[in-house]
Design a protein around this motif. Structure first.
Motif, PDB file in Angstrom:
ATOM      1  N   SER A 106       0.843  -1.190   0.000  1.00  0.00           N
ATOM      2  CA  SER A 106       0.000   0.000   0.000  1.00  0.00           C
ATOM      3  C   SER A 106       0.879   1.241   0.000  1.00  0.00           C
ATOM      4  O   SER A 106       1.935   1.254   0.639  1.00  0.00           O
ATOM      5  N   THR A 107       0.428   2.264  -0.689  1.00  0.00           N
ATOM      6  CA  THR A 107       1.227   3.482  -0.806  1.00  0.00           C
ATOM      7  C   THR A 107       0.345   4.726  -0.695  1.00  0.00           C
ATOM      8  O   THR A 107      -0.850   4.681  -1.000  1.00  0.00           O
ATOM      9  N   GLY A 108       0.962   5.813  -0.270  1.00  0.00           N
ATOM     10  CA  GLY A 108       0.357   7.139  -0.352  1.00  0.00           C
ATOM     11  C   GLY A 108       1.331   8.029  -1.107  1.00  0.00           C
ATOM     12  O   GLY A 108       2.533   8.011  -0.826  1.00  0.00           O
ATOM     13  N   THR A 109       0.813   8.794  -2.062  1.00  0.00           N
ATOM     14  CA  THR A 109       1.647   9.628  -2.934  1.00  0.00           C
ATOM     15  C   THR A 109       1.110  11.050  -2.904  1.00  0.00           C
ATOM     16  O   THR A 109      -0.099  11.253  -3.034  1.00  0.00           O
ATOM     17  N   ASN A 110       2.012  12.024  -2.721  1.00  0.00           N
ATOM     18  CA  ASN A 110       1.521  13.408  -2.635  1.00  0.00           C
ATOM     19  C   ASN A 110       1.347  14.038  -4.025  1.00  0.00           C
ATOM     20  O   ASN A 110       1.604  13.397  -5.058  1.00  0.00           O
ATOM     21  N   GLN A 111       0.892  15.294  -4.030  1.00  0.00           N
ATOM     22  CA  GLN A 111       0.563  15.994  -5.277  1.00  0.00           C
ATOM     23  C   GLN A 111       1.794  16.273  -6.134  1.00  0.00           C
ATOM     24  O   GLN A 111       1.663  16.664  -7.297  1.00  0.00           O
ATOM     25  N   HIS A 112       3.013  16.053  -5.585  1.00  0.00           N
ATOM     26  CA  HIS A 112       4.239  16.195  -6.375  1.00  0.00           C
ATOM     27  C   HIS A 112       4.717  14.841  -6.909  1.00  0.00           C
ATOM     28  O   HIS A 112       5.825  14.743  -7.447  1.00  0.00           O
ATOM     29  N   GLY A 113       3.915  13.793  -6.690  1.00  0.00           N
ATOM     30  CA  GLY A 113       4.309  12.465  -7.164  1.00  0.00           C
ATOM     31  C   GLY A 113       5.298  11.760  -6.251  1.00  0.00           C
ATOM     32  O   GLY A 113       5.875  10.742  -6.629  1.00  0.00           O
ATOM     33  N   GLU A 114       5.495  12.273  -5.028  1.00  0.00           N
ATOM     34  CA  GLU A 114       6.434  11.662  -4.085  1.00  0.00           C
ATOM     35  C   GLU A 114       5.712  10.686  -3.162  1.00  0.00           C
ATOM     36  O   GLU A 114       4.661  11.020  -2.595  1.00  0.00           O
ATOM     37  N   LEU A 115       6.316   9.526  -2.972  1.00  0.00           N
ATOM     38  CA  LEU A 115       5.773   8.568  -1.994  1.00  0.00           C
ATOM     39  C   LEU A 115       5.928   9.162  -0.604  1.00  0.00           C
ATOM     40  O   LEU A 115       7.019   9.611  -0.226  1.00  0.00           O
ATOM     41  N   VAL A 116       4.870   9.130   0.192  1.00  0.00           N
ATOM     42  CA  VAL A 116       4.965   9.600   1.579  1.00  0.00           C
ATOM     43  C   VAL A 116       4.842   8.448   2.571  1.00  0.00           C
ATOM     44  O   VAL A 116       5.341   8.529   3.691  1.00  0.00           O
ATOM     45  N   ILE A 117       4.162   7.384   2.192  1.00  0.00           N
ATOM     46  CA  ILE A 117       4.014   6.228   3.074  1.00  0.00           C
ATOM     47  C   ILE A 117       3.970   4.966   2.215  1.00  0.00           C
ATOM     48  O   ILE A 117       3.465   4.995   1.087  1.00  0.00           O
ATOM     49  N   SER A 118       4.517   3.890   2.771  1.00  0.00           N
ATOM     50  CA  SER A 118       4.505   2.612   2.070  1.00  0.00           C
ATOM     51  C   SER A 118       4.514   1.501   3.110  1.00  0.00           C
ATOM     52  O   SER A 118       5.198   1.608   4.119  1.00  0.00           O
ATOM     53  N   PHE A 119       3.731   0.468   2.895  1.00  0.00           N
ATOM     54  CA  PHE A 119       3.793  -0.694   3.775  1.00  0.00           C
ATOM     55  C   PHE A 119       3.251  -1.913   3.068  1.00  0.00           C
ATOM     56  O   PHE A 119       2.572  -1.824   2.054  1.00  0.00           O
ATOM     57  N   VAL A 120       3.569  -3.067   3.634  1.00  0.00           N
ATOM     58  CA  VAL A 120       3.196  -4.359   3.037  1.00  0.00           C
ATOM     59  C   VAL A 120       2.332  -5.111   4.044  1.00  0.00           C
ATOM     60  O   VAL A 120       2.622  -5.102   5.246  1.00  0.00           O
ATOM     61  N   SER A 121       1.262  -5.716   3.560  1.00  0.00           N
ATOM     62  CA  SER A 121       0.412  -6.499   4.452  1.00  0.00           C
ATOM     63  C   SER A 121      -0.127  -7.727   3.736  1.00  0.00           C
ATOM     64  O   SER A 121      -0.168  -7.769   2.503  1.00  0.00           O
ATOM     65  N   THR A 122      -0.503  -8.705   4.531  1.00  0.00           N
ATOM     66  CA  THR A 122      -1.033  -9.960   3.995  1.00  0.00           C
ATOM     67  C   THR A 122      -2.376 -10.249   4.653  1.00  0.00           C
ATOM     68  O   THR A 122      -2.521 -10.067   5.859  1.00  0.00           O
ATOM     69  N   ALA A 123      -3.346 -10.669   3.842  1.00  0.00           N
ATOM     70  CA  ALA A 123      -4.675 -10.980   4.385  1.00  0.00           C
ATOM     71  C   ALA A 123      -5.214 -12.246   3.727  1.00  0.00           C
ATOM     72  O   ALA A 123      -4.832 -12.592   2.606  1.00  0.00           O
ATOM     73  N   PHE A 124      -6.102 -12.916   4.438  1.00  0.00           N
ATOM     74  CA  PHE A 124      -6.803 -14.078   3.889  1.00  0.00           C
ATOM     75  C   PHE A 124      -7.941 -13.609   2.995  1.00  0.00           C
ATOM     76  O   PHE A 124      -8.756 -12.784   3.403  1.00  0.00           O
ATOM     77  N   VAL A 125      -7.995 -14.153   1.763  1.00  0.00           N
ATOM     78  CA  VAL A 125      -9.084 -13.840   0.834  1.00  0.00           C
ATOM     79  C   VAL A 125      -9.766 -15.153   0.450  1.00  0.00           C
ATOM     80  O   VAL A 125      -9.095 -16.133   0.100  1.00  0.00           O
ATOM     81  N   GLU A 126     -11.083 -15.140   0.497  1.00  0.00           N
ATOM     82  CA  GLU A 126     -11.850 -16.364   0.245  1.00  0.00           C
ATOM     83  C   GLU A 126     -11.610 -16.902  -1.170  1.00  0.00           C
ATOM     84  O   GLU A 126     -11.487 -16.128  -2.126  1.00  0.00           O
ATOM     85  N   ARG A 127     -11.561 -18.216  -1.274  1.00  0.00           N
ATOM     86  CA  ARG A 127     -11.409 -18.866  -2.584  1.00  0.00           C
ATOM     87  C   ARG A 127     -12.779 -19.203  -3.147  1.00  0.00           C
ATOM     88  O   ARG A 127     -13.664 -19.657  -2.447  1.00  0.00           O
ATOM     89  N   ARG A 128     -12.908 -18.981  -4.439  1.00  0.00           N
ATOM     90  CA  ARG A 128     -14.191 -19.223  -5.100  1.00  0.00           C
ATOM     91  C   ARG A 128     -14.518 -20.713  -5.136  1.00  0.00           C
ATOM     92  O   ARG A 128     -15.648 -21.113  -4.832  1.00  0.00           O
ATOM     93  N   ASP A 129     -13.532 -21.509  -5.462  1.00  0.00           N
ATOM     94  CA  ASP A 129     -13.782 -22.927  -5.727  1.00  0.00           C
ATOM     95  C   ASP A 129     -14.199 -23.694  -4.483  1.00  0.00           C
ATOM     96  O   ASP A 129     -14.907 -24.688  -4.580  1.00  0.00           O
ATOM     97  N   VAL A 130     -13.749 -23.232  -3.329  1.00  0.00           N
ATOM     98  CA  VAL A 130     -14.019 -23.995  -2.117  1.00  0.00           C
ATOM     99  C   VAL A 130     -14.978 -23.251  -1.177  1.00  0.00           C
ATOM    100  O   VAL A 130     -15.238 -23.710  -0.075  1.00  0.00           O
ATOM    101  N   ALA A 131     -15.518 -22.104  -1.660  1.00  0.00           N
ATOM    102  CA  ALA A 131     -16.477 -21.361  -0.819  1.00  0.00           C
ATOM    103  C   ALA A 131     -17.723 -22.221  -0.622  1.00  0.00           C
ATOM    104  O   ALA A 131     -18.097 -22.978  -1.525  1.00  0.00           O
ATOM    105  N   PRO A 132     -18.378 -22.125   0.529  1.00  0.00           N
ATOM    106  CA  PRO A 132     -19.527 -22.985   0.803  1.00  0.00           C
ATOM    107  C   PRO A 132     -20.732 -22.591  -0.044  1.00  0.00           C
ATOM    108  O   PRO A 132     -20.853 -21.440  -0.436  1.00  0.00           O
TER     109      PRO A 132
END
Lengths: 160, 160
Positions: free
Chosen positions: A134-160
């Motif tokens: 994830s990133t935040g970029t200011n009006q001059h095109g400069e990155l101001v914040i950056s971070f990495v995260s991981t989340a569980f996302v449901e799978r279509r094939d095995v959803a109930p």
């Protein structure tokens, strides 16, 4: 949320924009980060930042609000189209959280994220693991914040 | 702040305690993390958390406030004793930010940090680099948040 199978590494999503007003910066900082360069213009002018700027936690918290609203709008649009909406678990943590430039008064920050890894989950086979930067970029095109995260996302094939 | 030379790896500091009330949790979440399990008790009871709980960013932001206040009190006490106070630069980022357990209504979180690395800075010789692991622990002794950060701390020997 789209299903695990419908997301690709390299896809980018623009989640929203926020303008950091002086009132906004000071209200957050008074409550959560009362360092002088976040609450007082005169003291901030004499600091190494040179002017009032937002707490890094404020920049991060605004990302969270925009991400929640973005996901909600996406889910509503999918439901309106009659599509099935995938579940997403909460992120259990964040990595490489960097504040790269100060966010000054009236800076306009565009928030986005990019999918950087998709993999299966051994512990929860109904879900896959999506890693995003994830990133935040200011009006001059400069990155101001950056971070990495991981989340569980449901799978279509095995959803109930 | 104590000078770089006066800090040791392994030292721990208790910075403060915060009780997360329902009003507190909902006020933060309405503004920055309006997921149902952070803003609505009934919806939260049906979620995987089982009850209303604080946004992870709220748990982190409270750490920031306590850290700022703790440092300010330390500096004032040092100044009163006639000791010289060292400067500390802002942390440029955080690593390994983990939310390990939910923070529920009326949980009492004790915040602390431990110095885990001290090293010299090549880029800014007036400063050394202090790396700390910050934690929040609930009234059951369970870690709820943990993260690692590095900041510049002024060196006594080379201070002007």
């Amino acid at each position: 949320m789209r299903f695990f199978e419908d997301l690709q590494v390299g896809e980018t999503f623009t989640i929203g924009r926020h303008t950091f007003t002086a009132a906004d910066i000071k209200a957050f900082a008074k409550r959560f980060d009362p360092q002088l360069f976040h609450v007082d213009e005169v003291a901030a002018a004499k600091s190494h930042f040179g002017a009032l700027c937002a707490s890094g936690w404020h920049t991060a918290a605004v990302w969270m609000r925009l991400a929640v609203e973005y996901r909600r709008h996406q889910d509503e649009a999918m439901a309106e189209r009659g599509e099935r909406v995938a579940a997403i678990g909460p992120a259990l943590g964040f990595r490489e959280l960097k504040w790269l430039k100060p966010v000054y008064v009236d800076d306009v920050i565009d928030y986005a994220y990019e999918v950087i890894e998709m993999r299966e989950s051994n512990s929860r086979p109904r879900f896959g693991l999506m890693t995003i930067r994830s990133t935040g970029t200011n009006q001059h095109g400069e990155l101001v914040i950056s971070f990495v995260s991981t989340a569980f996302v449901e799978r279509r094939d095995v959803a109930p």
